[in-house]
Scaffold this active site. Sequence first.
Site, PDB file in Angstrom:
ATOM      1  N   LYS A 125       0.875  -1.179   0.000  1.00  0.00           N
ATOM      2  CA  LYS A 125       0.000   0.000   0.000  1.00  0.00           C
ATOM      3  C   LYS A 125       0.911   1.227   0.000  1.00  0.00           C
ATOM      4  O   LYS A 125       1.340   1.704   1.047  1.00  0.00           O
ATOM      5  CB  LYS A 125      -0.925  -0.011   1.219  1.00  0.00           C
ATOM      6  CG  LYS A 125      -2.006   1.050   1.174  1.00  0.00           C
ATOM      7  CD  LYS A 125      -2.981   0.888   2.347  1.00  0.00           C
ATOM      8  CE  LYS A 125      -4.090   1.916   2.252  1.00  0.00           C
ATOM      9  NZ  LYS A 125      -3.600   3.293   2.375  1.00  0.00           N
ATOM     10  N   VAL A 126       1.200   1.705  -1.185  1.00  0.00           N
ATOM     11  CA  VAL A 126       2.133   2.819  -1.349  1.00  0.00           C
ATOM     12  C   VAL A 126       1.508   4.087  -0.787  1.00  0.00           C
ATOM     13  O   VAL A 126       0.336   4.396  -1.034  1.00  0.00           O
ATOM     14  CB  VAL A 126       2.499   2.992  -2.833  1.00  0.00           C
ATOM     15  CG1 VAL A 126       3.463   4.156  -3.013  1.00  0.00           C
ATOM     16  CG2 VAL A 126       3.111   1.701  -3.378  1.00  0.00           C
TER      17      VAL A 126
END
Length: 561
Positions: A125-126
């Site tokens: 989850k950037v």
Amino acid sequence: MRLWKSMAWGILLWHSQSGALCPAWPPARAAEEITRLQQQLADWNDIYWKQGVSAVDDSVYDQLSARLVQWQRCVGQDVSSTPVSPPLNGTTMHPVAHTGVRKLADRQAVEQWMRGRSELWVQPKVDGVAVTLVYQNGKLTRAISRGNGLQGEDWTPKIRLIPSIPQTTQGALANAVLQGEIFLQREGHIQQRMGGMNARSKVAGMLMRQDNASALNSLGIFIWAWPDGPANMPERLSQLAKAGFSLTNKYTLAVKDASEVERARQSWLTSALPFVTDGVVIRMAKEPASQHWRPGQGDWLAAWKYPPVAQVAQVSAIQFSVGKSGKITVVASLVPVILDDKRVQRVNIDSVKRWEAWDIAPGDQILVSLAGQGIPRLDEVVWRSRERSKPVPPDSHFNSLTCFYASETCQEQFISRLVWLGSRSALGLDGMGEASWRALHQTHRFKHIFSWLALTSAQIANTPGFAKGKSEQIWRQFNLARRQSFTRWIMAMDIPLTQAALQASGDRSWEQLLMRTEQHWRQLPATGERRAGRVIDWRNNPQIKTLSRWLAAQHIPGFGS
């Protein structure tokens, strides 16, 4: 250090029907506190999206937003107006809506979500800013900020200046809509060690400010959705990689169960990555047609975020501790939070002066993290309650020569002295913690710190809460204490010297100790003029003299004639 419980003030809490922990506020105060926090979040939100400046850490903003939703649910208030999304300044419609992602609390929730779903993949989850990229006839024609998921800002001029974002595409991507995260490029970023770095705010700031084209060189793109793209995930990833979106292919892994998700999550948490992350996203390869995508309705993907390095915790009470030296320490009791699998429900604020400088009252929200050896640490006050009901600290007349004898005002320092003398640094009374000392003192009303020597085995056995085995152990420990060395008994009396200094002095009796001059004490290891003076004051203290005579009557080694 012991808690000055009679002086502690706090706020009561109750459980709502939903199971959330809710402040027990009157309706008027609840409405006021909710309105104030709602307005503060809206102000921060406005500054963030209009000016590209973060007035508060991203994690703090997220946690306070969640706290607001919790309070609203506690009072049955509509949560739809919570200002957790950007203000709607942009009017450019997304060709495909951003759904957002559902948050899963733990591995059990991940297992439950995965049950019945197939062809699952996990991605980091950037942590950055979401964007829509629109390609038509092989060229990037539009770039739109997430906004409210349906429409947002036209970011096309800025996005064209980011070298890492392909401006042209071919094949199936020549006419495509992509959704992804614009992130701050990092070299060897280890999330567990380096944290979030407020990456989201930094990216937003770069995109909002003018005349900063060079700064945009540090931005990258991670594509996490290709609406109506190839149904086969490997094919989708391959085409994205060929078009220049290589990170998606590199950091998308097939998973079959929660264990594999957990392994990937832990690996990305501890490995060097080119971006900041805040968890993982699990997604199905099979997605509905893009015309059915709606904000908040993406049930084909879910996120499992990393636990924050610091947690926002609500102060439930302020308590005062008085240590054996007489120092008053302030402790904040908290509505429990979990930090690194540790349940944190109190944090040391330190001195009364520091507490007053922090201006902390019950109901405030503070940021807590773990310092060395897992000790909770106060980082900052992130939100103050409107009501400032603070307790009055105890009188500061305590010092290193007070409370060898019990009295109503000396209860806490007296207990602290008992705990100290039972510790391994003094007499080493195994099994004698604060609770045991309190029970004995409450039942038998000690006159001074050595009154326990006069207890009989029957008296100890009759102490409420003491089982037979425990009372027998305490009786044995008390008898063994009589054989301890003179040095250990002097340490139990809290002489202001280290054990090494006492050993160097070579004193084996009270009579020898009385003959020592201040000059003698100064020459001992780690003992200067100031400490030598404190030793003389301690030796001449009337309570210490009385205790030495009492120990002599008990035939303690070194105190007899």
